[in-house]
Design an enzyme around this catalytic site. Structure first.
Site, mmCIF file in Angstrom:
data_model
loop_
_atom_site.group_PDB
_atom_site.id
_atom_site.type_symbol
_atom_site.label_atom_id
_atom_site.label_comp_id
_atom_site.label_asym_id
_atom_site.label_seq_id
_atom_site.Cartn_x
_atom_site.Cartn_y
_atom_site.Cartn_z
ATOM 1 C CG PHE A 1 -2.366 0.013 0.947
ATOM 2 C CD1 PHE A 1 -3.006 -1.122 0.517
ATOM 3 C CD2 PHE A 1 -3.117 1.181 1.111
ATOM 4 C CE1 PHE A 1 -4.369 -1.112 0.243
ATOM 5 C CE2 PHE A 1 -4.474 1.194 0.845
ATOM 6 C CZ PHE A 1 -5.113 0.051 0.415
ATOM 7 C CD GLN B 1 -5.501 10.497 2.611
ATOM 8 O OE1 GLN B 1 -6.209 9.553 2.932
ATOM 9 N NE2 GLN B 1 -4.212 10.514 2.838
ATOM 10 C CG HIS C 1 -8.142 7.842 -2.136
ATOM 11 N ND1 HIS C 1 -7.858 7.317 -3.379
ATOM 12 C CD2 HIS C 1 -7.889 6.861 -1.247
ATOM 13 C CE1 HIS C 1 -7.451 6.063 -3.235
ATOM 14 N NE2 HIS C 1 -7.466 5.763 -1.948
ATOM 15 C CG LEU D 1 -11.967 4.546 -2.058
ATOM 16 C CD1 LEU D 1 -10.960 5.676 -2.181
ATOM 17 C CD2 LEU D 1 -12.028 4.068 -0.609
ATOM 18 C CD GLU E 1 -2.771 3.997 -1.125
ATOM 19 O OE1 GLU E 1 -3.452 5.010 -0.853
ATOM 20 O OE2 GLU E 1 -1.809 3.650 -0.439
ATOM 21 N NE ARG F 1 -4.827 6.583 0.431
ATOM 22 C CZ ARG F 1 -5.687 5.986 1.239
ATOM 23 N NH1 ARG F 1 -6.354 6.700 2.144
ATOM 24 N NH2 ARG F 1 -5.891 4.693 1.164
ATOM 25 C CG HIS G 1 -10.528 9.083 1.170
ATOM 26 N ND1 HIS G 1 -11.603 8.260 0.953
ATOM 27 C CD2 HIS G 1 -9.576 8.311 1.735
ATOM 28 C CE1 HIS G 1 -11.299 7.028 1.378
ATOM 29 N NE2 HIS G 1 -10.087 7.047 1.865
ATOM 30 N NE ARG H 1 -6.733 7.865 6.648
ATOM 31 C CZ ARG H 1 -6.956 6.921 5.716
ATOM 32 N NH1 ARG H 1 -6.210 5.825 5.683
ATOM 33 N NH2 ARG H 1 -7.909 7.081 4.824
#
Lengths: 596, 234
Positions: free
Chosen positions: A116, A236, A238, A248, A251, A282, A369, A411
């Protein structure tokens, strides 16, 4: 008006709220109050995985996880809390498995893990398999498993009750006021401890991956009680939401080898993050996408990129990257691998845009996000209310609504689900411990007065203004000026606009005069929450004159540790916003330049 | 394009009987039915009651009847409809609270009755319990359930007998019965062997058609029936 008494009241029934309730209810009478049925909570929309250094297929260490999180946070995360979360992660995942969570499995029967963004082998800098997953529905499995365990353990729920006020008497927590949606009746909950776990506020922005229900309820409740919100300028975006819709796309797609391609057919992340490429964090990828689009390299010159996980493309780039399986053989995927690892992504794309990701690339754009900021807490979930981290006795917050801060300015993927279960657990334990040693606080004669006044205000406007227009203008100005890239003039425009909307909001009128399921009234309340949250976000952003993590300014392009290595605290104050700052906890990771 | 929505209305607080209201609005082929309901509520009639949260088919809030079949409002696009006239009604068999909002408690009561939670009383190992990919695959389909109620409220057996636990509850029992780590399969099979258990299912397949997660519901019920007859899950 009904009255209830519970030692611990949990507000919200997603991953953090349910974990808190499971722990608090072991030792204290506990009730969970949620505006949704628990299984409707937004935790269920999380896809790709939960981070923990199990090391099931390759070397990994909690210390590496901690460092990656610090680096991902652009050094704004509090390192004591990050060390704590990374160390707790391994047992937290095993505990979920012991509760029955159906993780995907490796051939040897252990929990499957995938790479990730931003999670690396700290020796080589290459991506490491740390995200423990259940296909691409990890959040769904966590939410279901925690709800199942709540039934098994007879947790008491008040479903479809909407909390309108926190009761604080002489500086101590005393309970909450809630509206029962099905009847319109007010309920007073007297409690020794309250755990706020209401999730985030992505509905402030136009294009978002967030549920309708993500309206900043917890942050608004605390702001109205004089509690500050921390680091709200860090939100954030995304990189991969479905173009225009914002839904979404995990990832995990890139973890499985998918790549982002621009309008010229180039894998542009090679330029921006030469080591980890499409698995950079991100904030880095969302910025790169906007820069590409601005340079005219969007697909067909439009505002999106292609995310390609077709087997030919995955295998082509896996060869170029020299990517290997854990046994050392070259990394290869087939159509059926993709289908079994990303079934929901395929379903979403087929349902909403008529694209089959096994055959064709997905059109994606950054989507609002996740809130890194929120209600300030320490690593035990205790709410702290000033620059000196003074505790508000009996008040706790956990999950996305809280700012511990473990995510700092950005994050890492998989750390949100981890945050829920680790800090949900400790807030539940601490709240029940506190409740065991403290008496109930007497409530004032009319504890519901503050909530009632706000409800009356919503009903008695002139009706000159429309809720739909106000919401649309807020979302649009925040997307234009408090999004991925920011500049002084734009943010000032956003602050002015939000203040104008706040005035205009006084003249909305709720159409529905009824009591039963008056969703019109609830949505008006939610919009007022979003406006307050948007205001502190824009004001906090305008004040921070540097670029760090998700807060990226065209007029202050560098990180400025000398002046800005500090957390923002924002209070609602006399119709405006008051700011102060508190230091970041730095232990053993000294700030240094951040590259991927 | 123009779409005409005929929406079921009921508000117990006013004297009006159950009725339908009609709204005509501009829609894009890619709009979700949920988008249309939002538009009606936002600009035409703020009193319209319906539930929604995630808006992309994973939270299970917005199961309704669209032109007579159970669907999630957020998973049906205008272009998926055969006609530009759309009839929107609450799911059947549960008490109507207001407009499209039904009381889900009877549904959740059935769900809770089948021990829908993991049971393994052995002390847990230090790490994870081991489960092979094949063992994990055995119950994968039924882990997808989002408890929207679309299956149970499409089932004629559930309509005629509200005591029948219904497909959703059986799906959630199946998820644990066939989990190699779980120890309470026998108890769940006993529950489902009772009068209002699996034998109320007459394999009509409405549930399978209604499931927005494409769970093979009827097949899962069949597997549970078979396990009851064999007295084992192997």
């Amino acid at each position: 008006m009904q009255k209830h008494q519970y030692e611990v009241v949990v507000v919200g029934a997603g991953g953090a709220g349910l974990t808190a309730a499971l722990y608090a209810s072991k030792n204290a009478s506990t009730a969970v109050i949620s505006k949704l049925y628990p299984t409707r909570s937004h935790t269920g929309a999380a896809q790709g995985g939960i981070g923990a250094a199990l090391g099931n297929t390759e070397e990994d260490h909690p210390e590496w996880h901690a460092f990656d999180t610090v680096k991902g946070s652009d050094y704004l995360g509090d390192q004591d809390a990050i060390d704590f979360m990374a160390a707790e992660a391994v047992d937290a995942v095993y505990e979920l498995e012991h509760m029955g969570l159906p993780f995907s499995r490796n051939p040897d029967g252990t929990i499957a893990q995938r790479p990730f963004g931003g999670h690396t082998n700290n020796d080589t800098g290459k991506p490491v398999r740390r995200a423990c997953y259940a296909a691409d529905r990890t959040g769904h499995m966590i939410l279901q498993t925690l709800f199942q365990q709540s039934i098994k353990n007879h947790v008491k729920f008040f479903d479809e009750f909407y909390v309108l006020d926190l009761l604080i008497v002489d500086g101590k927590t005393a309970g909450v006021i809630a509206l029962e949606l099905s009847t319109g009746e007010m309920h007073i909950f007297q409690a020794k401890a309250v755990i706020i776990a209401t999730g985030g506020h992505g509905r402030v922005w136009e294009t978002t991956s967030n549920a309708y229900s993500y309206t900043g309820d917890g942050v608004a409740l605390t702001l109205r009680k004089g509690i500050p919100a921390e680091d709200m300028e860090f939100f954030q975006f995304h990189p991969t939401g479905i173009y225009r819709m914002g839904i979404l796309i995990t990832e995990g797609v890139r973890g499985e080898g998918g790549v982002l391609i621009n309008g010229e057919g180039d894998r542009f992340m090679e330029t921006y993050a030469p080591t980890v490429k499409d698995l950079a964090s991100r904030d880095v990828i969302s910025r790169a996408m906007y820069l590409e689009i601005k340079a005219g390299r969007g697909i067909d010159g439009k505002g999106y990129m292609n995310l390609d996980v077709t087997p030919e493309v995955v295998n082509h780039y896996a060869d170029l990257d020299d990517r290997k399986n854990p046994d050392g053989s070259p990394y290869r995927v087939t159509a059926s691998d993709i289908l079994s690892k990303l079934p929901d992504i395929i379903d979403f794309c087929e349902t909403y845009i008529g694209v089959n990701p096994i055959a064709d690339p997905m059109p994606v754009q950054p989507t609002a996000h996740y809130a890194m900021g929120g209600i300030p807490t320490n690593k035990f979930g205790e709410v702290v209310v000033d620059e000196k981290n003074t505790i508000l006795p009996g008040m706790y917050a956990a999950g996305e609504v809280a700012c511990v801060s473990v995510h700092g300015a950005n994050r890492l993927g998989t750390n949100a689900l981890l945050d829920l279960v680790v800090f949900g657990k400790y807030s539940g334990l601490k709240a029940s411990e506190y409740a065991a040693s403290e008496p109930y606080i007497d409530l004032p004669p009319d504890p519901e007065a503050f909530a009632m006044k706000q409800l009356d205000d919503l009903r008695k406007g002139t009706g000159k203004e429309s809720m739909v227009d106000i919401a649309a203008e807020m979302k649009s100005v925040m997307a234009d000026h408090v999004g991925v890239f920011r500049v002084e003039e734009g943010m000032q425009k956003a602050v002015d606009k939000i203040q104008e909307l706040k005035e205009r909001f006084k003249n909305i009128q709720v159409d529905d005069p009824g009591l039963k399921f008056n969703m019109n009234l609830i949505e008006a309340w939610e919009l007022s929450n979003l406006i307050d949250v948007a205001e502190v976000t824009a004001v906090s952003a305008l004040a921070r004159k540097e670029s760090r993590g998700a807060h990226s300014r065209d007029d202050f392009t560098d990180r400025d540790d000398k002046n800005w290595l500090k957390h923002t605290l924002a209070w609602l104050d006399n119709g405006g916003v008051k700011l102060a700052y508190k230091p970041v906890t730095i232990t053993h990771y000294k700030p240094k330049a951040r590259s991927y | 394009m123009q779409v005409t929505l005929k929406i079921f209305r009921y508000n117990p607080e006013d004297d009006q009987k159950k009725h339908y209201d009609t709204f005509t609005l501009e829609a894009a082929p890619t709009d979700r039915v949920l988008d249309l309901l939002e538009r009606v509520k936002g600009t035409e009639d703020g009193t319209l009651g319906f539930r929604r949260a995630c808006a992309h088919g994973v939270c299970g809030s917005d199961a309704i009847r669209i032109n007579g079949v159970n669907r999630l409002a957020c998973k049906v696009l205008v272009q998926d409809l055969k006609s530009n006239k759309v009839v929107i009604e609450p799911i059947l068999g549960l008490p109507i609270e207001k407009d499209l909002i039904v009381n889900m408690e009877p549904f959740f009561d059935h769900y809770r009755s089948v021990m829908p939670y993991f049971v393994n009383d052995d002390p847990p190992p230090k790490k994870e319990r081991i489960q092979s990919p094949e063992e994990r695959e055995r119950f994968d389909d039924t882990t997808k359930c989002i408890l929207c109620g679309a299956c149970t409220t499409s089932c004629p057996s559930s309509w005629v007998n509200e005591e029948y636990v219904g497909p959703a509850a059986i799906v959630n029992a199946h998820r644990f019965i066939f989990d190699s780590r779980d120890q309470a399969a026998a108890e769940r099979l006993e529950i489902l062997n009772e009068q209002f258990g699996v034998y109320r299912c007459h394999t009509i397949f409405n549930c399978t058609d209604a499931c927005p997660r494409d769970i093979q519901v009827t097949q899962a019920i069949g597997e549970v029936k078979k396990a009851i007859i064999k007295g084992s899950v192997d």
